[in-house]
Design an enzyme around this catalytic site. Sequence first.
Site, mmCIF file in Angstrom:
data_model
loop_
_atom_site.group_PDB
_atom_site.id
_atom_site.type_symbol
_atom_site.label_atom_id
_atom_site.label_comp_id
_atom_site.label_asym_id
_atom_site.label_seq_id
_atom_site.Cartn_x
_atom_site.Cartn_y
_atom_site.Cartn_z
ATOM 1 N N SER A 65 31.102 -68.480 12.024
ATOM 2 C CA SER A 65 31.971 -67.497 11.383
ATOM 3 C C SER A 65 31.238 -66.186 11.095
ATOM 4 C CB SER A 65 32.510 -68.057 10.062
ATOM 5 O OG SER A 65 33.138 -69.298 10.267
HETATM 6 N N1 SAH Z 1 30.822 -73.502 9.454
HETATM 7 C C1 SAH Z 1 30.521 -73.267 10.842
HETATM 8 C C2 SAH Z 1 31.696 -72.684 11.596
HETATM 9 C C3 SAH Z 1 32.234 -73.676 12.495
HETATM 10 S S1 SAH Z 1 33.700 -73.325 13.389
HETATM 11 C C4 SAH Z 1 29.257 -72.457 10.986
HETATM 12 O O1 SAH Z 1 28.730 -71.981 9.990
HETATM 13 O O2 SAH Z 1 28.766 -72.314 12.108
HETATM 14 C C5 SAH Z 1 34.658 -74.738 12.979
HETATM 15 C C6 SAH Z 1 34.112 -76.079 13.369
HETATM 16 O O3 SAH Z 1 35.060 -77.053 12.903
HETATM 17 C C7 SAH Z 1 33.956 -76.316 14.858
HETATM 18 O O4 SAH Z 1 32.628 -76.663 15.134
HETATM 19 C C8 SAH Z 1 34.909 -77.499 15.144
HETATM 20 O O5 SAH Z 1 34.424 -78.405 16.117
HETATM 21 C C9 SAH Z 1 34.999 -78.156 13.774
HETATM 22 N N2 SAH Z 1 36.160 -79.009 13.527
HETATM 23 C C10 SAH Z 1 37.442 -78.846 13.908
HETATM 24 N N3 SAH Z 1 38.205 -79.859 13.451
HETATM 25 C C11 SAH Z 1 37.378 -80.678 12.733
HETATM 26 C C12 SAH Z 1 37.558 -81.893 12.001
HETATM 27 N N4 SAH Z 1 38.739 -82.508 11.891
HETATM 28 N N5 SAH Z 1 36.488 -82.443 11.387
HETATM 29 C C13 SAH Z 1 35.262 -81.859 11.463
HETATM 30 N N6 SAH Z 1 35.028 -80.720 12.155
HETATM 31 C C14 SAH Z 1 36.078 -80.135 12.771
#
Ligand code: SAH
Length: 218
Positions: A65
Amino acid sequence: MTQGSEFASRRASMVDYQLVARGIESPLVLEAMGRVAREKFVPKSMQDCAYDDGPLPIGAGQTISQPYVVALMTEALNLQGGEKVLDIGTGSGYAAAVLACIASEVFSMERVPELAERASSTLVSEGFDNVVVRCGDGTLGWPEHQPFDGIVVAAGAPVVPEALKHQLAVGGHLVIPVGSEHSVQSLLRITRLAESEFRTEDFGAVRFVPLLGEQGWS
Ligand code: SAH
Protein backbone atom coordinates in the site's frame (compact mmCIF):
# COMPACT_ATOMS: atom_id res chain seq x y z
CA MET A 1 22.99 1.52 -6.23
CA THR A 2 21.25 3.70 -3.68
CA GLN A 3 22.97 3.80 -0.28
CA GLY A 4 21.36 3.28 3.13
CA SER A 5 21.80 6.96 4.04
CA GLU A 6 20.05 8.00 0.82
CA PHE A 7 17.11 5.74 1.72
CA ALA A 8 17.06 7.19 5.25
CA SER A 9 16.83 10.70 3.89
CA ARG A 10 14.07 9.73 1.43
CA ARG A 11 12.23 8.07 4.33
CA ALA A 12 12.43 11.27 6.40
CA SER A 13 11.08 13.28 3.45
CA MET A 14 8.24 10.78 2.98
CA VAL A 15 7.25 11.28 6.63
CA ASP A 16 7.24 15.09 6.24
CA TYR A 17 5.74 15.53 2.78
CA GLN A 18 3.38 12.54 2.51
CA LEU A 19 2.29 12.06 6.12
CA VAL A 20 2.67 15.18 8.29
CA ALA A 21 1.60 17.45 5.41
CA ARG A 22 -1.60 15.40 5.02
CA GLY A 23 -2.53 15.47 8.68
CA ILE A 24 -1.01 12.33 10.23
CA GLU A 25 -0.34 13.44 13.81
CA SER A 26 0.28 10.43 16.04
CA PRO A 27 3.91 10.57 17.25
CA LEU A 28 3.93 6.76 17.54
CA VAL A 29 2.81 6.34 13.91
CA LEU A 30 5.25 8.98 12.58
CA GLU A 31 8.10 7.41 14.53
CA ALA A 32 7.25 3.93 13.21
CA MET A 33 6.97 5.14 9.60
CA GLY A 34 10.31 6.87 10.03
CA ARG A 35 11.89 3.69 11.34
CA VAL A 36 10.81 0.86 8.98
CA ALA A 37 13.06 0.44 5.92
CA ARG A 38 10.36 0.26 3.23
CA GLU A 39 13.02 -0.46 0.58
CA LYS A 40 13.53 -3.90 2.17
CA PHE A 41 9.85 -4.81 1.64
CA VAL A 42 9.63 -4.07 -2.10
CA PRO A 43 11.15 -6.16 -4.95
CA LYS A 44 14.84 -5.36 -5.56
CA SER A 45 14.07 -3.94 -9.00
CA MET A 46 11.76 -1.42 -7.37
CA GLN A 47 13.87 -0.28 -4.42
CA ASP A 48 14.50 3.07 -6.03
CA CYS A 49 10.74 3.76 -5.92
CA ALA A 50 10.34 2.60 -2.30
CA TYR A 51 9.47 6.09 -1.01
CA ASP A 52 7.26 7.12 -3.93
CA ASP A 53 3.82 8.39 -3.01
CA GLY A 54 1.85 5.35 -4.17
CA PRO A 55 1.39 1.58 -4.04
CA LEU A 56 3.92 -0.75 -5.75
CA PRO A 57 3.59 -4.28 -7.17
CA ILE A 58 5.00 -7.05 -4.94
CA GLY A 59 4.22 -10.11 -7.11
CA ALA A 60 1.26 -12.51 -7.22
CA GLY A 61 -0.86 -9.61 -8.57
CA GLN A 62 -0.72 -7.88 -5.16
CA THR A 63 0.61 -4.51 -4.00
CA ILE A 64 2.29 -2.88 -1.02
CA SER A 65 0.00 0.00 0.00
CA GLN A 66 0.87 3.69 -0.39
CA PRO A 67 2.81 4.90 2.70
CA TYR A 68 0.08 7.43 3.53
CA VAL A 69 -2.60 4.71 3.54
CA VAL A 70 -0.53 2.54 5.90
CA ALA A 71 -0.09 5.54 8.22
CA LEU A 72 -3.78 6.49 8.03
CA MET A 73 -4.95 2.95 8.86
CA THR A 74 -2.41 2.57 11.66
CA GLU A 75 -3.40 5.92 13.15
CA ALA A 76 -7.08 4.95 12.97
CA LEU A 77 -6.33 1.99 15.29
CA ASN A 78 -5.49 4.57 17.97
CA LEU A 79 -2.78 2.39 19.52
CA GLN A 80 -0.97 3.66 22.61
CA GLY A 81 1.73 0.98 22.63
CA GLY A 82 1.78 -2.57 23.97
CA GLU A 83 -1.37 -3.88 22.27
CA LYS A 84 -2.15 -7.17 20.50
CA VAL A 85 -3.00 -6.55 16.86
CA LEU A 86 -4.29 -8.67 13.96
CA ASP A 87 -3.12 -7.70 10.46
CA ILE A 88 -5.07 -9.26 7.57
CA GLY A 89 -3.31 -9.27 4.18
CA THR A 90 0.39 -9.44 5.10
CA GLY A 91 1.47 -8.84 1.50
CA SER A 92 5.07 -7.60 1.74
CA GLY A 93 4.97 -7.48 5.55
CA TYR A 94 5.54 -3.69 5.56
CA ALA A 95 2.35 -2.73 7.42
CA ALA A 96 2.99 -5.56 9.90
CA ALA A 97 6.45 -4.07 10.56
CA VAL A 98 4.97 -0.60 11.15
CA LEU A 99 2.42 -2.10 13.56
CA ALA A 100 5.16 -4.09 15.30
CA CYS A 101 7.01 -0.84 16.15
CA ILE A 102 3.99 0.18 18.27
CA ALA A 103 2.12 -2.96 19.38
CA SER A 104 3.70 -5.65 21.50
CA GLU A 105 2.35 -8.55 19.44
CA VAL A 106 1.29 -8.65 15.78
CA PHE A 107 -0.50 -11.62 14.22
CA SER A 108 -0.46 -11.29 10.43
CA MET A 109 -2.40 -13.49 8.00
CA GLU A 110 -1.85 -13.82 4.22
CA ARG A 111 -3.68 -16.14 1.83
CA VAL A 112 -0.91 -16.41 -0.84
CA PRO A 113 1.77 -18.84 0.43
CA GLU A 114 4.73 -17.32 -1.48
CA LEU A 115 3.93 -13.83 -0.10
CA ALA A 116 3.51 -15.14 3.45
CA GLU A 117 6.88 -16.90 3.25
CA ARG A 118 8.73 -13.92 1.80
CA ALA A 119 7.17 -11.45 4.26
CA SER A 120 8.02 -13.70 7.17
CA SER A 121 11.68 -13.91 6.18
CA THR A 122 11.92 -10.14 5.53
CA LEU A 123 10.43 -9.45 8.97
CA VAL A 124 12.95 -11.78 10.61
CA SER A 125 15.91 -10.30 8.75
CA GLU A 126 14.75 -6.78 9.66
CA GLY A 127 14.70 -7.81 13.33
CA PHE A 128 10.94 -7.87 13.98
CA ASP A 129 10.61 -10.70 16.49
CA ASN A 130 7.10 -9.76 17.68
CA VAL A 131 5.28 -10.63 14.42
CA VAL A 132 3.88 -14.05 13.57
CA VAL A 133 2.85 -14.63 9.94
CA ARG A 134 0.45 -17.40 9.01
CA CYS A 135 -0.89 -18.47 5.64
CA GLY A 136 -4.68 -18.74 5.66
CA ASP A 137 -8.05 -17.06 5.15
CA GLY A 138 -7.99 -13.87 7.20
CA THR A 139 -11.72 -13.23 6.78
CA LEU A 140 -12.17 -15.75 9.59
CA GLY A 141 -9.67 -13.93 11.81
CA TRP A 142 -7.32 -15.84 14.10
CA PRO A 143 -9.58 -17.28 16.82
CA GLU A 144 -6.78 -18.81 18.95
CA HIS A 145 -5.33 -15.36 19.70
CA GLN A 146 -8.47 -13.25 20.13
CA PRO A 147 -9.48 -10.79 21.48
CA PHE A 148 -7.44 -8.18 19.57
CA ASP A 149 -7.06 -4.53 20.60
CA GLY A 150 -6.84 -3.66 16.92
CA ILE A 151 -7.54 -5.39 13.60
CA VAL A 152 -6.46 -3.93 10.27
CA VAL A 153 -7.48 -5.35 6.89
CA ALA A 154 -5.46 -4.36 3.79
CA ALA A 155 -7.92 -5.69 1.19
CA GLY A 156 -11.42 -4.55 0.26
CA ALA A 157 -14.36 -6.55 1.65
CA PRO A 158 -17.98 -6.72 0.36
CA VAL A 159 -19.25 -6.33 3.94
CA VAL A 160 -17.59 -6.25 7.38
CA PRO A 161 -16.76 -9.90 8.22
CA GLU A 162 -18.68 -10.89 11.38
CA ALA A 163 -15.78 -13.07 12.55
CA LEU A 164 -13.48 -10.04 12.71
CA LYS A 165 -15.98 -7.88 14.62
CA HIS A 166 -16.34 -10.61 17.21
CA GLN A 167 -12.60 -11.05 17.70
CA LEU A 168 -12.24 -7.42 18.81
CA ALA A 169 -11.69 -6.62 22.47
CA VAL A 170 -14.22 -4.20 23.94
CA GLY A 171 -12.79 -0.75 23.16
CA GLY A 172 -10.83 -2.16 20.20
CA HIS A 173 -10.98 -0.90 16.61
CA LEU A 174 -11.31 -2.76 13.29
CA VAL A 175 -10.11 -0.76 10.26
CA ILE A 176 -11.27 -2.17 6.93
CA PRO A 177 -12.07 -1.01 3.38
CA VAL A 178 -15.65 -2.01 2.44
CA GLY A 179 -17.37 -1.55 -0.92
CA SER A 180 -17.27 -2.62 -4.54
CA GLU A 181 -14.78 -5.24 -5.71
CA HIS A 182 -12.85 -3.41 -8.44
CA SER A 183 -13.33 0.31 -7.82
CA VAL A 184 -13.31 2.43 -4.67
CA GLN A 185 -14.22 1.36 -1.16
CA SER A 186 -14.94 3.30 2.04
CA LEU A 187 -12.35 2.98 4.77
CA LEU A 188 -14.42 2.07 7.83
CA ARG A 189 -13.49 2.01 11.49
CA ILE A 190 -15.66 -0.25 13.62
CA THR A 191 -15.28 0.17 17.37
CA ARG A 192 -16.54 -2.44 19.78
CA LEU A 193 -18.25 -0.34 22.46
CA ALA A 194 -19.63 -3.27 24.45
CA GLU A 195 -20.17 -7.02 23.99
CA SER A 196 -22.81 -6.51 21.29
CA GLU A 197 -22.58 -2.80 20.59
CA PHE A 198 -20.51 -1.49 17.66
CA ARG A 199 -19.98 1.99 16.22
CA THR A 200 -19.01 2.58 12.57
CA GLU A 201 -17.15 5.65 11.25
CA ASP A 202 -16.23 6.40 7.62
CA PHE A 203 -12.67 7.62 6.91
CA GLY A 204 -13.24 8.28 3.20
CA ALA A 205 -12.58 6.68 -0.18
CA VAL A 206 -9.72 4.22 -0.72
CA ARG A 207 -8.80 1.67 -3.38
CA PHE A 208 -7.64 -1.84 -2.40
CA VAL A 209 -7.25 -5.29 -3.97
CA PRO A 210 -10.19 -7.59 -3.12
CA LEU A 211 -10.35 -9.52 0.15
CA LEU A 212 -10.90 -13.11 -1.05
CA GLY A 213 -12.30 -15.74 1.29
CA GLU A 214 -15.20 -17.23 3.17
CA GLN A 215 -16.42 -13.87 4.54
CA GLY A 216 -14.97 -11.86 1.62
CA TRP A 217 -15.27 -12.07 -2.19
CA SER A 218 -15.45 -15.57 -3.72
N1 SAH B 1 -0.32 -4.89 4.13
C1 SAH B 1 0.32 -5.22 2.88
C2 SAH B 1 -0.54 -4.89 1.69
C3 SAH B 1 -1.02 -6.11 1.08
S1 SAH B 1 -2.17 -6.02 -0.24
C4 SAH B 1 1.70 -4.62 2.81
O1 SAH B 1 2.06 -3.84 3.68
O2 SAH B 1 2.45 -4.94 1.89
C5 SAH B 1 -3.42 -7.10 0.36
C6 SAH B 1 -3.03 -8.52 0.62
O3 SAH B 1 -4.20 -9.18 1.13
C7 SAH B 1 -2.58 -9.32 -0.59
O4 SAH B 1 -1.30 -9.83 -0.36
C8 SAH B 1 -3.63 -10.45 -0.69
O5 SAH B 1 -3.09 -11.69 -1.12
C9 SAH B 1 -4.13 -10.53 0.74
N2 SAH B 1 -5.44 -11.14 0.95
C10 SAH B 1 -6.56 -11.05 0.21
N3 SAH B 1 -7.56 -11.76 0.76
C11 SAH B 1 -7.06 -12.30 1.92
C12 SAH B 1 -7.60 -13.13 2.95
N4 SAH B 1 -8.86 -13.57 2.94
N5 SAH B 1 -6.80 -13.48 3.98
C13 SAH B 1 -5.51 -13.06 4.04
N6 SAH B 1 -4.94 -12.28 3.08
C14 SAH B 1 -5.71 -11.90 2.04
